[in-house]
Enzyme design. Structure first.
Site, PDB file in Angstrom:
ATOM      1  N   CYS A 110       0.811  -1.226   0.000  1.00 52.67           N
ATOM      2  CA  CYS A 110       0.000   0.000   0.000  1.00 52.67           C
ATOM      3  C   CYS A 110       0.840   1.270   0.000  1.00 52.67           C
ATOM      4  O   CYS A 110       0.416   2.303  -0.520  1.00 52.67           O
ATOM      5  CB  CYS A 110      -0.917   0.015   1.210  1.00 52.67           C
ATOM      6  SG  CYS A 110      -1.927  -1.460   1.398  1.00 52.67           S
ATOM      7  N   HIS A 116      -9.528   1.235  -2.858  1.00 49.08           N
ATOM      8  CA  HIS A 116      -8.119   1.032  -2.475  1.00 49.08           C
ATOM      9  C   HIS A 116      -7.404   0.213  -3.546  1.00 49.08           C
ATOM     10  O   HIS A 116      -7.397  -1.012  -3.505  1.00 49.08           O
ATOM     11  CB  HIS A 116      -8.086   0.320  -1.130  1.00 49.08           C
ATOM     12  CG  HIS A 116      -6.727   0.189  -0.520  1.00 49.08           C
ATOM     13  ND1 HIS A 116      -5.597   0.803  -1.029  1.00 49.08           N
ATOM     14  CD2 HIS A 116      -6.317  -0.493   0.598  1.00 49.08           C
ATOM     15  CE1 HIS A 116      -4.557   0.498  -0.272  1.00 49.08           C
ATOM     16  NE2 HIS A 116      -4.970  -0.283   0.718  1.00 49.08           N
TER      17      HIS A 116
END
Length: 365
Positions: free
Chosen positions: A86, A323
């Site tokens: 991430c 995301h």
């Protein structure tokens, strides 16, 4: 060391898995954004020195090289792919800044691209000839008891810091409401294949809808968890020398940045260590972009760094978008750059990654 500046920043829409961008591979997502960044910066493709692309799910190879060729950059640019899960999108930008500051390059395109929809199937093989076993994610630590599922880690964080479900629900409701309010403020978004200029997941979320959301782990629900998504986002980072040669450049200085390892079993608060590392805790910022992989994670990071919650994700966050793992950090940087161009001042972006990794980026107009 010389200074480093962002002079252009663009992104695609963020589309949930299986949605508007699901037919596109990583380089097909990246190429239009890279081209738009160069056009916005008024830089010819042959002026670029390198392309750095963050990706977490592609499955190997060098997707940065594919994106380089697909976007019409010179063949001499090899393309550099990085994977910090991430945090990778922000790390790509920080790496570009360090290369520029050291004199190794003058103009670098950096960011991330992720096709969650087109990710390959992963299989683990065994020496005893057993059939390969499919898996969704690799281990993030060598210790199974300190390598929690991300949903479980978010639930543990919420329990540890007494972050209520009601508080998480309200954060998610606010994220969608802010995103809806600014849904047509789309200068940062590049349209790909007639997909429009608004993030399609953004909706009028209400407390009632949150109450009906499916529980995932502890008091974490689908409403307070960012959906898996496809997207790409890139910035053009230049040196002082390159900036002086440009006219009317929209420059925002990169004034700080750090990536820090923290407790692997509590990844959600890893950005706190990164924010501390650049001395940003408690500082006053005009704009702050904090990753909302989970509402609990964003709430925890804001509380522990004493940042002003009214300055955080003022046009919505990942809960209202989605995301796209390797691109998520770069999307934060694009958002931050866009807002600082409008208002000036100081800005901060921060994100957590599996394994207990936090990255923070500080900008100044």
């Amino acid at each position: 060391m010389t200074k480093a500046y962002i002079i252009a920043a663009k992104r695609s829409i963020v589309a949930p898995i299986g949605g508007a961008l699901s037919t596109l591979d990583v380089h097909e997502l990246a190429a239009p954004i890279i081209k738009a960044c160069l056009q916005s910066a008024n830089i010819a493709s042959d002026q670029a020195d390198e392309l750095i692309l963050s990706n977490a799910l592609y499955g190997g190879g060098n997707p940065a090289r594919l994106a380089t060729l697909a976007s019409g950059l010179p063949e001499r640019i090899a393309g550099l792919s990085i994977d910090r899960q991430c945090a990778g999108g922000l790390d790509a930008i920080l790496l570009a800044a360090r290369m520029v500051q050291s004199g190794a390059a003058n103009i670098i395109i950096a960011g991330g691209a992720e096709s969650y929809s087109r990710r390959p199937i992963r299989q683990k093989t065994f020496i005893d000839k057993r059939h390969p076993q499919a898996y969704d994610r690799p281990p993030f630590t060598p210790w199974a008891d300190r390598d929690p599922d991300m949903h479980d880690a978010a639930a543990a964080l919420a329990q540890r810091l007494n972050i209520s479900k009601a508080g998480q629900d309200q954060w998610a409701v606010d994220s969608h409401a802010k995103a809806l309010k600014y849904q047509n403020a789309t200068a940062e978004i590049v349209e790909i294949n007639d997909t429009g200029l608004n993030d399609p997941f953004t909706r009028a979320l209400t407390p009632a809808l949150c109450n009906r959301a499916k529980p995932i782990a502890g008091n974490i629900t689908n409403a307070t968890t960012a959906v898996a998504a496809d997207a790409a986002a890139f910035c053009v980072i230049v040196s002082e020398t390159a900036l002086k040669a440009l006219t009317n450049a929209k420059a925002i200085e990169i004034t700080g940045g750090a990536t820090v390892g923290a407790a692997p079993d509590m990844p959600g608060i890893a950005p706190v260590a990164a924010i501390n590392a650049i001395g940003a805790t408690g500082q006053s910022f005009e704009h702050i972009e904090i990753m909302e992989a989970y509402a609990a994670q964003a709430i925890a990071c804001v509380q522990k760094t004493k940042l002003d919650p009214l300055k955080v994700n003022q046009k919505g966050g990942a809960l209202a978008r989605g995301h796209p793992i390797g691109a998520s950090g770069a999307i934060l940087a694009v958002r931050l750059y866009s807002d600082l161009l409008e208002t000036g001042g100081n800005g901060l972006a921060a994100i957590a990654a599996a394994g207990g990794i936090g990255t923070a980026l500080q900008l100044k107009s």
